[in-house]
Design an enzyme around this catalytic site. Structure first.
Site, PDB file in Angstrom:
ATOM      1  N   ASN A  19       0.853  -1.178   0.000  1.00  0.00           N
ATOM      2  CA  ASN A  19       0.000   0.000   0.000  1.00  0.00           C
ATOM      3  C   ASN A  19       0.894   1.234   0.000  1.00  0.00           C
ATOM      4  OD1 ASN A  19       0.754   0.546   2.738  1.00  0.00           O
ATOM      5  ND2 ASN A  19      -0.922  -0.722   3.499  1.00  0.00           N
ATOM      6  N   ASN A  52      -4.725  -8.415   9.087  1.00  0.00           N
ATOM      7  CA  ASN A  52      -3.563  -8.000   8.317  1.00  0.00           C
ATOM      8  C   ASN A  52      -3.113  -6.607   8.723  1.00  0.00           C
ATOM      9  OD1 ASN A  52      -4.809  -5.873   6.311  1.00  0.00           O
ATOM     10  ND2 ASN A  52      -6.240  -7.574   6.399  1.00  0.00           N
ATOM     11  N   LYS A  98      -0.781  -1.491  32.637  1.00  0.00           N
ATOM     12  CA  LYS A  98      -0.990  -0.057  32.822  1.00  0.00           C
ATOM     13  C   LYS A  98      -1.833   0.524  31.689  1.00  0.00           C
ATOM     14  CE  LYS A  98       2.297   2.635  34.171  1.00  0.00           C
ATOM     15  NZ  LYS A  98       3.569   3.381  34.213  1.00  0.00           N
ATOM     16  N   TYR A 153      -4.131  -2.933  -4.697  1.00  0.00           N
ATOM     17  CA  TYR A 153      -2.802  -2.697  -4.135  1.00  0.00           C
ATOM     18  C   TYR A 153      -1.786  -2.456  -5.242  1.00  0.00           C
ATOM     19  CZ  TYR A 153      -4.324  -4.156   0.508  1.00  0.00           C
ATOM     20  OH  TYR A 153      -4.967  -4.226   1.719  1.00  0.00           O
ATOM     21  N   LYS A 179     -12.696  -0.950  -3.482  1.00  0.00           N
ATOM     22  CA  LYS A 179     -11.734  -0.002  -2.913  1.00  0.00           C
ATOM     23  C   LYS A 179     -10.353  -0.243  -3.522  1.00  0.00           C
ATOM     24  CE  LYS A 179     -10.032  -0.269   1.403  1.00  0.00           C
ATOM     25  NZ  LYS A 179     -10.071  -0.247   2.890  1.00  0.00           N
ATOM     26  N   MET A 180      -9.605   0.853  -3.718  1.00  0.00           N
ATOM     27  CA  MET A 180      -8.262   0.776  -4.273  1.00  0.00           C
ATOM     28  C   MET A 180      -7.319   1.670  -3.478  1.00  0.00           C
ATOM     29  SD  MET A 180      -8.734   3.159  -7.678  1.00  0.00           S
ATOM     30  CE  MET A 180      -6.985   3.553  -7.862  1.00  0.00           C
ATOM     31  N   LYS A 181      -6.020   1.363  -3.578  1.00  0.00           N
ATOM     32  CA  LYS A 181      -4.994   2.143  -2.901  1.00  0.00           C
ATOM     33  C   LYS A 181      -4.557   3.321  -3.762  1.00  0.00           C
ATOM     34  CE  LYS A 181      -4.878  -0.804   0.471  1.00  0.00           C
ATOM     35  NZ  LYS A 181      -5.382  -0.464   1.815  1.00  0.00           N
ATOM     36  N   ASP A 218      -7.950   4.657  -0.655  1.00  0.00           N
ATOM     37  CA  ASP A 218      -7.297   4.462   0.637  1.00  0.00           C
ATOM     38  C   ASP A 218      -5.835   4.893   0.555  1.00  0.00           C
ATOM     39  OD1 ASP A 218      -6.432   3.618   3.105  1.00  0.00           O
ATOM     40  OD2 ASP A 218      -6.886   1.499   2.795  1.00  0.00           O
ATOM     41  N   GLU A 244     -10.178   7.426   2.358  1.00  0.00           N
ATOM     42  CA  GLU A 244      -9.816   6.679   3.562  1.00  0.00           C
ATOM     43  C   GLU A 244      -8.419   6.985   4.067  1.00  0.00           C
ATOM     44  OE1 GLU A 244      -9.201   1.994   4.818  1.00  0.00           O
ATOM     45  OE2 GLU A 244     -10.831   2.534   3.449  1.00  0.00           O
ATOM     46  N   GLU A 270      -8.905   2.512  11.505  1.00  0.00           N
ATOM     47  CA  GLU A 270      -8.431   1.130  11.561  1.00  0.00           C
ATOM     48  C   GLU A 270      -7.153   0.982  12.381  1.00  0.00           C
ATOM     49  OE1 GLU A 270      -5.789  -0.089   7.845  1.00  0.00           O
ATOM     50  OE2 GLU A 270      -7.677   0.764   7.179  1.00  0.00           O
ATOM     51  N   ASP A 297     -11.106  -1.924  14.034  1.00  0.00           N
ATOM     52  CA  ASP A 297     -11.042  -3.358  13.763  1.00  0.00           C
ATOM     53  C   ASP A 297     -10.999  -4.106  15.095  1.00  0.00           C
ATOM     54  OD1 ASP A 297     -10.326  -5.985  13.168  1.00  0.00           O
ATOM     55  OD2 ASP A 297      -8.923  -5.422  11.596  1.00  0.00           O
ATOM     56  N   HIS A 327     -12.452  -2.528   9.548  1.00  0.00           N
ATOM     57  CA  HIS A 327     -11.321  -2.980   8.744  1.00  0.00           C
ATOM     58  C   HIS A 327     -11.091  -4.470   9.002  1.00  0.00           C
ATOM     59  CE1 HIS A 327      -6.963  -4.033   8.949  1.00  0.00           C
ATOM     60  NE2 HIS A 327      -6.893  -3.397   7.793  1.00  0.00           N
ATOM     61  N   GLU A 346     -15.594  -4.780   5.593  1.00  0.00           N
ATOM     62  CA  GLU A 346     -14.632  -4.905   4.498  1.00  0.00           C
ATOM     63  C   GLU A 346     -14.540  -6.362   4.056  1.00  0.00           C
ATOM     64  OE1 GLU A 346     -10.294  -2.960   3.536  1.00  0.00           O
ATOM     65  OE2 GLU A 346     -10.666  -3.605   5.603  1.00  0.00           O
ATOM     66  N   TYR A 348     -11.830  -9.013   1.577  1.00  0.00           N
ATOM     67  CA  TYR A 348     -10.617  -9.189   0.767  1.00  0.00           C
ATOM     68  C   TYR A 348     -10.780 -10.439  -0.100  1.00  0.00           C
ATOM     69  CZ  TYR A 348      -8.216  -5.827   3.797  1.00  0.00           C
ATOM     70  OH  TYR A 348      -7.843  -4.704   4.488  1.00  0.00           O
TER      71      TYR A 348
END
Length: 393
Positions: A19, A52, A98, A153, A179-181, A218, A244, A270, A297, A327, A346, A348
């Site tokens: 990406n 991922n 903590k 990607y 969706k695309m990068k 994205d 995104e 995400e 996510d 995500h 989402e 994949y």
């Protein structure tokens, strides 16, 4: 109710894809199997893994969280109705931790949380989506979930034609939104990178019949404000489904500035791994509850127990759960979307195998999917993933 056994393994999800920020050539995932005995003769094994984009966590699991989980008492992990209580198990795992520092720790806990919810639903003989609807919505669950195909990607030698062919395959699978990068040309002057990305975007929008609302883009947090605004000016007339993660996920003030200038939807979240980080985004990120999308996510952010707290926080700030589209593209988030009434999930279809994608016999129609009715999350109905998980227990 007791934890009878916990096993973990590390599996590769490596790929030559990239990406705008990272490549996935050395990516790994943690996989766990948690076996529960309920004291009444029933036994169930739940499975979990991390999404991922974050690496396997064998050290944290082995040194801190698995020993705490196996050391739980019956009272800590049993609900008043006799069922398995992942909320109590979560509290036991987080003892002596903590506040703050929600990076890899949240991933390790999320892996075990997923397995616990899988086991809880199996012990009750119902799908997880139904368990969640019964416990948290008074019974009704969504009949289907909206899903979109994430891909696009960067890949060595992959040009515009190959990108369009990939998106066409998703349409043929039944997805209507994809969706695309973008933003993945490091070292390229901004003007040239924008021209290259606009050519890619315009080609995909043409494939989608000129409907920009069927395309998400994205950036994976790569841009600073100047680049984000430059791209925003070019993208705004296209009326995309969303823009995104254009900025660093923790730079809330800069998100607020972008939201003042970019009117269509922005999606982010995400890479925020706790309810408190999510609340800071809601308070300070300038996002708009009538249009923007939150992509927390659960598999990366301490699991469903913390996600339930996040949904409560959102409601207190006037946000609907329908603005959440998690995500990860995994069956855990899909069950949550259906059971808790989120805005979708989402998917994949071609990357991050075998963890991406859903059950084998659940076809996608016009970007909507109907859930199977097998008990648990449904990993057993995804043959490629089940081949990885089944020997772990």
């Amino acid at each position: 109710m007791r934890i009878a056994d916990v096993k973990q393994a590390v599996v590769p999800i490596s790929s030559a894809i990239a990406n705008a920020y990272i490549d996935f050539s050395k990516m790994t995932a943690s996989v766990v199997a948690v076996t529960i005995e309920d004291g009444a003769g029933r036994r169930a094994t739940g499975y979990g893994f991390n999404s991922n984009g974050r690496y396997a966590q064998p050290g944290l699991l082995a040194e801190r969280f698995i020993p705490r989980l196996t050391g739980t008492t019956e009272a800590e992990i049993t609900r008043t109705d006799g069922g398995l209580d992942p909320v109590g198990a979560w509290a036991a795992m987080m003892k002596n931790e903590k506040p703050g520092g929600h990076g890899d720790r949240s991933v390790a806990v999320g892996v075990l949380d997923m397995a616990l919810w899988d086991a809880a639903a199996k012990l009750e003989g119902v799908p997880l989506w139904k368990l969640l609807a019964d416990r948290y919505r008074g019974g009704p669950a969504d009949e289907t979930a909206w899903v979109y195909a994430a891909g696009g990607y960067y890949h060595p030698g992959k040009g515009v034609d190959a990108l369009v062919e990939e998106m066409k395959r998703y349409l043929d699978m039944g997805y209507s939104t994809v969706k695309m990068k973008i933003g993945g040309a490091p070292g390229t002057p901004l003007k040239e990178a924008l021209a290259e990305d606009m050519a890619r975007i315009e080609a995909v929008v043409k494939l989608l019949g000129g409907e920009g609302s069927r395309l998400c883009v994205d950036v994976n947090g790569r841009f600073g404000l100047h680049a984000a605004l430059t791209y925003a000016a070019a993208l705004q007339p296209m009326n995309l489904r969303w823009y995104e993660e254009p900025l660093d996920p923790l730079d809330f003030a800069t998100h607020a500035t972008l939201a003042e200038h970019y009117l269509p939807p922005i999606a982010t979240g995400e890479n925020l791994f706790s309810m408190l980080d999510a609340r800071n985004l809601i308070r300070h990120g300038g996002l708009r509850p009538d249009r923007d999308i939150l992509q927390f996510d659960p598999a990366l952010s301490y699991g469903l127990v913390e996600y339930l707290r996040t949904l409560e926080m959102m409601a207190a700030h006037g946000w609907s759960p329908r603005r959440c589209v998690p995500h990860g593209g995994h069956q855990f988030a899909l069950n949550i979307a259906v059971g808790l009434g989120l805005g979708g999930n989402e998917s994949y279809p071609e990357v991050f195998a075998p963890f991406g994608g859903f059950a084998d016999d659940t076809p996608v129609t016009d970007s909507r999917i109907r859930m199977p009715t097998i008990p648990g999350i449904g990993f057993e109905a995804k043959s490629a993933l089940w081949a990885v998980l089944k020997d772990l227990a």
